[in-house]
Design an enzyme around this catalytic site. Structure first.
Site, mmCIF file in Angstrom:
data_model
loop_
_atom_site.group_PDB
_atom_site.id
_atom_site.type_symbol
_atom_site.label_atom_id
_atom_site.label_comp_id
_atom_site.label_asym_id
_atom_site.label_seq_id
_atom_site.Cartn_x
_atom_site.Cartn_y
_atom_site.Cartn_z
ATOM 1 N N HIS A 13 -11.817 5.839 32.323
ATOM 2 C CA HIS A 13 -12.337 4.664 31.602
ATOM 3 C C HIS A 13 -12.967 5.113 30.292
ATOM 4 O O HIS A 13 -14.004 5.758 30.283
ATOM 5 C CB HIS A 13 -13.396 3.941 32.448
ATOM 6 C CG HIS A 13 -14.044 2.774 31.742
ATOM 7 N ND1 HIS A 13 -14.134 1.520 32.299
ATOM 8 C CD2 HIS A 13 -14.626 2.667 30.533
ATOM 9 C CE1 HIS A 13 -14.745 0.706 31.469
ATOM 10 N NE2 HIS A 13 -15.063 1.383 30.378
ATOM 11 N N HIS A 15 -13.154 4.124 25.676
ATOM 12 C CA HIS A 15 -12.832 3.296 24.509
ATOM 13 C C HIS A 15 -12.529 4.218 23.327
ATOM 14 O O HIS A 15 -13.402 4.984 22.910
ATOM 15 C CB HIS A 15 -14.013 2.392 24.146
ATOM 16 C CG HIS A 15 -14.483 1.546 25.287
ATOM 17 N ND1 HIS A 15 -14.116 0.222 25.439
ATOM 18 C CD2 HIS A 15 -15.255 1.835 26.363
ATOM 19 C CE1 HIS A 15 -14.671 -0.258 26.547
ATOM 20 N NE2 HIS A 15 -15.359 0.709 27.125
ATOM 21 N N ARG A 17 -11.279 2.861 20.431
ATOM 22 C CA ARG A 17 -11.256 2.002 19.232
ATOM 23 C C ARG A 17 -9.896 2.145 18.541
ATOM 24 O O ARG A 17 -8.909 2.496 19.174
ATOM 25 C CB ARG A 17 -12.422 2.295 18.265
ATOM 26 C CG ARG A 17 -13.783 2.422 18.936
ATOM 27 C CD ARG A 17 -14.186 1.167 19.702
ATOM 28 N NE ARG A 17 -15.566 1.291 20.192
ATOM 29 C CZ ARG A 17 -16.053 0.642 21.232
ATOM 30 N NH1 ARG A 17 -15.294 -0.175 21.929
ATOM 31 N NH2 ARG A 17 -17.301 0.803 21.591
ATOM 32 N N LYS A 98 -7.490 -5.097 32.721
ATOM 33 C CA LYS A 98 -8.954 -5.079 32.673
ATOM 34 C C LYS A 98 -9.531 -6.490 32.658
ATOM 35 O O LYS A 98 -9.148 -7.315 31.837
ATOM 36 C CB LYS A 98 -9.406 -4.338 31.403
ATOM 37 C CG LYS A 98 -10.924 -4.257 31.231
ATOM 38 C CD LYS A 98 -11.565 -3.455 32.347
ATOM 39 C CE LYS A 98 -13.079 -3.573 32.329
ATOM 40 N NZ LYS A 98 -13.737 -2.527 31.569
ATOM 41 N N HIS A 135 -15.146 -5.098 34.860
ATOM 42 C CA HIS A 135 -16.520 -4.985 34.355
ATOM 43 C C HIS A 135 -17.343 -5.953 35.204
ATOM 44 O O HIS A 135 -17.282 -7.158 35.006
ATOM 45 C CB HIS A 135 -16.595 -5.350 32.863
ATOM 46 C CG HIS A 135 -17.974 -5.194 32.314
ATOM 47 N ND1 HIS A 135 -18.305 -4.241 31.375
ATOM 48 C CD2 HIS A 135 -19.120 -5.848 32.595
ATOM 49 C CE1 HIS A 135 -19.603 -4.317 31.113
ATOM 50 N NE2 HIS A 135 -20.121 -5.295 31.817
ATOM 51 N N HIS A 173 -17.682 1.723 35.871
ATOM 52 C CA HIS A 173 -19.038 2.148 35.459
ATOM 53 C C HIS A 173 -20.148 1.489 36.292
ATOM 54 O O HIS A 173 -20.974 0.761 35.780
ATOM 55 C CB HIS A 173 -19.268 1.909 33.956
ATOM 56 C CG HIS A 173 -18.787 0.617 33.389
ATOM 57 N ND1 HIS A 173 -19.080 -0.604 33.942
ATOM 58 C CD2 HIS A 173 -18.022 0.351 32.299
ATOM 59 C CE1 HIS A 173 -18.514 -1.543 33.220
ATOM 60 N NE2 HIS A 173 -17.870 -0.998 32.222
ATOM 61 N N ASP A 246 -16.697 6.090 30.148
ATOM 62 C CA ASP A 246 -17.051 4.932 29.332
ATOM 63 C C ASP A 246 -17.513 5.356 27.948
ATOM 64 O O ASP A 246 -18.374 4.702 27.355
ATOM 65 C CB ASP A 246 -18.107 4.053 30.021
ATOM 66 C CG ASP A 246 -18.168 2.663 29.409
ATOM 67 O OD1 ASP A 246 -17.230 2.284 28.670
ATOM 68 O OD2 ASP A 246 -19.157 1.951 29.666
ATOM 69 N N ALA A 262 -23.888 -2.085 22.386
ATOM 70 C CA ALA A 262 -23.920 -1.332 23.652
ATOM 71 C C ALA A 262 -22.788 -0.317 23.662
ATOM 72 O O ALA A 262 -21.650 -0.647 23.325
ATOM 73 C CB ALA A 262 -23.751 -2.292 24.820
HETATM 74 C C1 NCD Z 1 -18.322 -0.876 25.824
HETATM 75 C C2 NCD Z 1 -17.839 -0.985 24.390
HETATM 76 O O1 NCD Z 1 -18.612 -0.666 23.476
HETATM 77 O O2 NCD Z 1 -16.678 -1.333 24.159
HETATM 78 N N1 NCD Z 1 -19.743 -0.797 25.818
HETATM 79 C C3 NCD Z 1 -20.536 -0.324 26.793
HETATM 80 O O3 NCD Z 1 -21.757 -0.403 26.655
HETATM 81 N N2 NCD Z 1 -20.055 0.222 27.860
HETATM 82 C C4 NCD Z 1 -17.822 -2.011 26.627
HETATM 83 C C5 NCD Z 1 -17.942 -1.835 28.090
HETATM 84 O O4 NCD Z 1 -17.299 -0.975 28.708
HETATM 85 O O5 NCD Z 1 -18.718 -2.564 28.683
HETATM 86 ZN ZN ZN Z 2 -16.235 0.588 28.918
#
Ligand code: NCD
Ligand code: ZN
Length: 344
Positions: A13, A15, A17, A98, A135, A173, A246, A262
């Protein structure tokens, strides 16, 4: 112990971008992980097979020449997702969808409003063996942010699991004792990922002595009793819990703000931080299963070939990293000295 060698790990898991972020984020992950489940919460979100394939190509272009890395794409569930999309996804080799409850986190405004209306799609997923990645937080504004995961399990997840007993679900997570217990007591089709930040930190690390925006992520850090439950889950060696960093980069100015984003950008230090956690728990022998076996087994992939070696060596996480667009980003644990290092 001065070094530990494990089968090459995966990150289930994260991100990456898009655009100019990819040169930075893909390299950070590909330095030690062979595969990663790539979250689809771009703007606009990745909702079709075609979008996922194009995104995958952009990621592959950013893989450093010396790295061997396979991005595993996901689609973003919306109220417009159909069973036809699921079939197409399966044909294209997409393993997972997701589910973000609308408004739960970064870029989730277009996400699911009434999961019940998507039950026919979940049935197709169950039939086709496509995983549902969740999530797990409710988003009603009258529910306290610290209770949102437990409330989601009680009011939403329970029903999904009862309605689709064969659907493979990863509760992403996880942050609470409630989630550890739920996953532990559920059937073998229910698993969870755990991040480094939720193992290392609790809400004091977010709020005591000043707000620490670089420790702010969602689901938010909980009290230490929950942190301890997560630690016990990984130290138990249960195959229901596996690695998902994450890693979620946001530019520094977006985190250090009156309304900060976040997400913790942990890719440069995550494997080392997990090693630290497992060592502190006297469970280093459980790291390999968590990082390299259980996720692949659950998803139905072969375990990786090759090894990764971590050695005992102090090094400092950079205080700041400059993105290709010139903006700084503050990595997770910035400026801290870590005692494990992935050996190149
Ligand atoms: C993630 C994000 O920034 O895309 N942020 C996070 O705090 N984990 C989104 C997510 O996985 O909830
Ligand atoms: Zn995430």
């Amino acid at each position: 112990m001065q070094s530990i060698t494990i089968q090459a790990p995966d990150d289930w898991h994260l991100h990456f971008r898009d655009g100019s972020f990819l040169i930075e984020t893909v390299a950070a992950t590909a330095r030690c992980f062979k595969r990663a489940i790539v979250m689809p919460n771009l703007t606009p979100p990745i909702t079709t097979v075609e979008m996922a394939q194009e995104y995958k190509n952009r990621i592959l272009q950013a893989v450093p020449d010396n790295a061997d890395f396979d991005p595993l794409m996901t689609l973003y569930l919306t109220n417009a997702t159909t069973s036809k999309t699921i079939i197409e996804a399966k044909e294209a080799g997409i393993k997972a969808i997701k589910y973000y409850p609308a408004g739960a986190t970064t870029n989730s405004d277009s996400a699911v409003k009434q999961i019940e209306s998507l039950y026919p799609v979940l049935q197709t997923m169950s039939d086709e063996g496509i995983l549902l990645l969740i999530h797990g937080e409710v988003t009603h504004h009258d529910v306290d942010i610290f209770d949102r995961e437990a409330m989601f399990i009680e009011t939403v997840l329970n029903k999904i699991v009862q309605s689709f007993p064969d659907l493979k679900i990863v509760l992403e997570h996880i942050t609470t004792k409630d989630a550890v217990e739920f996953v532990s007591q559920s059937g073998k089709n229910i698993a969870a990922t755990i991040t480094p930040q939720h193992l290392l930190l609790n809400r004091n690390d977010l709020l005591v002595g000043g707000i620490r925006p670089h420790n702010y992520c969602l689901p938010v850090l909980k009290r230490n009793t929950h942190q301890i439950a997560l630690q016990q889950a990984v130290a138990s060696g249960s195959s229901k819990f596996f690695l998902g960093t994450d890693s979620a980069p946001h530019e520094q100015y977006k985190k250090e703000s009156s309304c900060g984003c976040a997400g913790c950008y942990s890719a440069w230090s995550a494997l080392e931080l997990y090693a630290q956690v497992f060592e502190d728990l006297d469970a280093l022998d459980k790291l390999e299963g968590f990082a390299s076996f259980y996720g692949a087994d659950f998803y139905g992939f072969k375990r990786n070939e090759g090894k990764v070696r971590l050695i005992k060596e102090d090094w400092q996480v950079p205080k700041s990293i400059t993105l290709p667009n010139g903006n700084p980003i503050t990595p997770f644990f910035a400026g801290e000295t870590l005692s494990w290092k992935v050996k190149e």
